[in-house]
Motif scaffolding. Structure first.
Motif, mmCIF file in Angstrom:
data_model
loop_
_atom_site.group_PDB
_atom_site.id
_atom_site.type_symbol
_atom_site.label_atom_id
_atom_site.label_comp_id
_atom_site.label_asym_id
_atom_site.label_seq_id
_atom_site.Cartn_x
_atom_site.Cartn_y
_atom_site.Cartn_z
ATOM 1 N N LEU A 176 40.315 -1.786 12.811
ATOM 2 C CA LEU A 176 39.306 -1.768 11.748
ATOM 3 C C LEU A 176 39.854 -1.056 10.512
ATOM 4 C CD1 LEU A 176 36.101 -0.808 13.795
ATOM 5 C CD2 LEU A 176 36.786 -3.067 12.983
ATOM 6 N N ILE A 177 40.540 0.056 10.749
ATOM 7 C CA ILE A 177 41.105 0.812 9.621
ATOM 8 C C ILE A 177 42.232 0.011 8.969
ATOM 9 C CG2 ILE A 177 42.440 2.881 9.020
ATOM 10 C CD1 ILE A 177 40.800 4.379 11.192
ATOM 11 N N LYS A 178 43.096 -0.570 9.801
ATOM 12 C CA LYS A 178 44.225 -1.320 9.236
ATOM 13 C C LYS A 178 43.742 -2.534 8.428
ATOM 14 C CE LYS A 178 48.054 -0.280 9.905
ATOM 15 N NZ LYS A 178 48.868 0.779 9.233
ATOM 16 N N ALA A 179 42.611 -3.101 8.844
ATOM 17 C CA ALA A 179 42.109 -4.296 8.165
ATOM 18 C C ALA A 179 41.531 -3.976 6.787
ATOM 19 C CB ALA A 179 41.055 -4.981 9.025
ATOM 20 N N ARG A 180 41.016 -2.763 6.613
ATOM 21 C CA ARG A 180 40.361 -2.501 5.330
ATOM 22 C C ARG A 180 41.027 -1.446 4.476
ATOM 23 N NH1 ARG A 180 34.709 -1.185 8.098
ATOM 24 N NH2 ARG A 180 33.993 -0.161 6.212
ATOM 25 N N SER A 181 42.211 -0.998 4.856
ATOM 26 C CA SER A 181 42.877 0.034 4.077
ATOM 27 C C SER A 181 44.381 -0.077 4.272
ATOM 28 C CB SER A 181 42.399 1.407 4.568
ATOM 29 O OG SER A 181 43.283 2.417 4.165
ATOM 30 N N ASP A 182 45.150 0.319 3.266
ATOM 31 C CA ASP A 182 46.601 0.349 3.470
ATOM 32 C C ASP A 182 47.085 1.780 3.692
ATOM 33 O OD1 ASP A 182 46.295 1.329 0.959
ATOM 34 O OD2 ASP A 182 47.814 0.052 0.015
ATOM 35 N N ALA A 183 46.155 2.668 4.038
ATOM 36 C CA ALA A 183 46.524 4.059 4.316
ATOM 37 C C ALA A 183 47.450 4.126 5.527
ATOM 38 C CB ALA A 183 45.275 4.887 4.590
ATOM 39 N N THR A 184 48.332 5.110 5.519
ATOM 40 C CA THR A 184 49.125 5.388 6.699
ATOM 41 C C THR A 184 48.199 5.960 7.758
ATOM 42 O OG1 THR A 184 50.962 5.929 5.281
ATOM 43 C CG2 THR A 184 51.115 6.654 7.546
ATOM 44 N N LEU A 185 48.306 5.463 8.968
ATOM 45 C CA LEU A 185 47.386 5.882 10.021
ATOM 46 C C LEU A 185 48.121 6.688 11.083
ATOM 47 C CD1 LEU A 185 44.690 5.832 11.465
ATOM 48 C CD2 LEU A 185 45.219 3.528 12.251
ATOM 49 N N MET A 186 47.727 7.957 11.194
ATOM 50 C CA MET A 186 48.301 8.806 12.241
ATOM 51 C C MET A 186 47.213 9.156 13.234
ATOM 52 S SD MET A 186 50.427 11.304 9.768
ATOM 53 C CE MET A 186 51.502 11.932 11.001
ATOM 54 N N VAL A 187 47.446 8.858 14.493
ATOM 55 C CA VAL A 187 46.429 9.199 15.481
ATOM 56 C C VAL A 187 46.753 10.550 16.098
ATOM 57 C CG1 VAL A 187 45.905 6.783 15.975
ATOM 58 C CG2 VAL A 187 47.514 8.006 17.421
ATOM 59 N N VAL A 188 45.692 11.209 16.535
ATOM 60 C CA VAL A 188 45.833 12.512 17.160
ATOM 61 C C VAL A 188 45.372 12.355 18.596
ATOM 62 C CG1 VAL A 188 45.096 14.907 17.086
ATOM 63 C CG2 VAL A 188 45.380 13.630 14.954
ATOM 64 N N SER A 189 46.249 12.710 19.524
ATOM 65 C CA SER A 189 45.978 12.415 20.921
ATOM 66 C C SER A 189 46.383 13.599 21.797
ATOM 67 C CB SER A 189 46.786 11.160 21.278
ATOM 68 O OG SER A 189 46.753 10.911 22.646
ATOM 69 N N ALA A 190 45.791 13.691 22.975
ATOM 70 C CA ALA A 190 46.152 14.772 23.898
ATOM 71 C C ALA A 190 47.524 14.503 24.504
ATOM 72 C CB ALA A 190 45.101 14.879 24.992
ATOM 73 N N ARG A 191 48.217 15.573 24.829
ATOM 74 C CA ARG A 191 49.601 15.472 25.290
ATOM 75 C C ARG A 191 49.774 14.535 26.496
ATOM 76 N NH1 ARG A 191 53.740 18.460 24.097
ATOM 77 N NH2 ARG A 191 52.413 19.960 23.051
ATOM 78 N N GLU A 192 48.848 14.640 27.462
ATOM 79 C CA GLU A 192 49.045 13.923 28.718
ATOM 80 C C GLU A 192 48.702 12.433 28.597
ATOM 81 O OE1 GLU A 192 47.172 16.475 28.133
ATOM 82 O OE2 GLU A 192 45.075 15.933 28.454
ATOM 83 N N ASN A 193 48.118 12.074 27.465
ATOM 84 C CA ASN A 193 47.617 10.711 27.357
ATOM 85 C C ASN A 193 48.646 9.727 26.806
ATOM 86 O OD1 ASN A 193 45.652 8.881 27.850
ATOM 87 N ND2 ASN A 193 44.055 10.086 26.827
ATOM 88 N N VAL A 194 49.699 9.491 27.594
ATOM 89 C CA VAL A 194 50.818 8.670 27.132
ATOM 90 C C VAL A 194 50.387 7.212 26.892
ATOM 91 C CG1 VAL A 194 53.082 7.769 27.763
ATOM 92 C CG2 VAL A 194 52.538 10.152 28.185
ATOM 93 N N ALA A 195 49.598 6.674 27.808
ATOM 94 C CA ALA A 195 49.179 5.273 27.675
ATOM 95 C C ALA A 195 48.390 5.061 26.384
ATOM 96 C CB ALA A 195 48.327 4.862 28.874
ATOM 97 N N GLU A 196 47.596 6.063 26.026
ATOM 98 C CA GLU A 196 46.797 5.973 24.807
ATOM 99 C C GLU A 196 47.691 5.933 23.557
ATOM 100 O OE1 GLU A 196 42.755 8.154 24.012
ATOM 101 O OE2 GLU A 196 44.387 9.478 23.409
ATOM 102 N N LYS A 197 48.752 6.741 23.580
ATOM 103 C CA LYS A 197 49.677 6.748 22.430
ATOM 104 C C LYS A 197 50.359 5.393 22.290
ATOM 105 C CE LYS A 197 50.754 11.567 23.200
ATOM 106 N NZ LYS A 197 51.749 12.438 23.822
ATOM 107 N N VAL A 198 50.799 4.846 23.428
ATOM 108 C CA VAL A 198 51.467 3.543 23.405
ATOM 109 C C VAL A 198 50.510 2.486 22.852
ATOM 110 C CG1 VAL A 198 52.471 1.727 24.841
ATOM 111 C CG2 VAL A 198 52.991 4.118 25.326
ATOM 112 N N ALA A 199 49.272 2.512 23.359
ATOM 113 C CA ALA A 199 48.289 1.524 22.896
ATOM 114 C C ALA A 199 48.041 1.686 21.401
ATOM 115 C CB ALA A 199 46.982 1.690 23.676
#
Ligand code: CA
Length: 233
Positions: free
Chosen positions: A72-95
């Protein structure tokens, strides 16, 4: 070249008020302009109104799955998108990377790391999508225009796959590129789960390029996620 303002507009989307205030204070001290949203809904509306250069998106939001927010963010903005995630959540980072996030930060993160990543993101954004012709990391030079790699001025012979993997990393210095992104780009979509291919090629690259291949400084592992070419240029 036009003169760029040093202030970057950063939108923080994070439901934890304590984390939000810490981020805001650190970013403002570094001269950035900051807007804050506590929910996904608020974040999306600020995206249109505030028009940030960079979005820091917490993936654990109360009203919407953070991963759903990425397209949704990528579709309406050209901002650089950095996600913040918990350390153990590797699958989430990959996704998150596979959905189009530009980078991720792992909680808890230190301020210097955060600011360095934002500087990198800003640099990428200012240079647009134009691919850099040459990337220098320490004494290694990657000449993307001529497909040549040298170390301390001496040309290094790489196999085609070795070069292709290195070039994918070099197109985005200092950004993590996921295993599947690298595999898709170099081997094709049918091989995107063959992390074993990638490990062999990265090991060879380290033998050829690193001063001490057992303690790599150039091609850095992002455990379970992918690789990053260290590229403070
Ligand atoms: Ca949260």
């Amino acid at each position: 070249m036009c003169v760029m303002s040093l202030a970057t507009k950063i939108l923080i989307v994070e439901d934890d008020g304590h984390v939000r205030r810490l981020l805001e204070a650190a970013l403002q001290r570094a001269g950035h302009d900051v807007a804050e949203a506590a929910t996904a809904r608020e974040g999306l509306s600020l995206l249109d109104i505030y028009k940030p250069d960079t979005v820091l998106l917490d993936l654990g939001l109360p009203d919407r799955d953070g991963l759903e927010m990425i397209p949704l963010i990528k579709a309406r903005s050209d901002a650089t998108l950095m996600v913040v995630s918990a350390r153990e959540n590797v699958a989430e980072k990959v996704a998150a990377l596979d959905l189009g996030a530009d980078d991720y930060l792992t909680k808890p993160f230190d301020t210097e790391e955060l600011l360095a990543r934002i500087r990198t993101a800003l640099r990428h954004r200012l240079s647009g999508n134009a691919e850099r012709e040459r990337v220098m990391v320490d004494e290694v030079e990657i000449d993307l225009g001529h497909r040549r790699v040298s170390r301390a001025g001496a040309e290094i012979h790489l196999s085609r796959k070795e070069y292709d993997v290195l070039a994918e990393l070099a197109k985005h210095p200092d950004r993590v590129i996921s295993h599947s992104q690298l595999l898709r780009a170099v081997w094709g979509p049918a091989h995107e789960t063959r992390v074993d291919y990638l490990r062999i090629v990265v090991r060879n690259l380290r033998q050829k390029l690193e001063t001490d291949p057992t303690r790599p400084r150039l091609i850095v592992n992002e455990l379970g996620v992918g690789y990053r070419l260290r590229g403070r240029i």
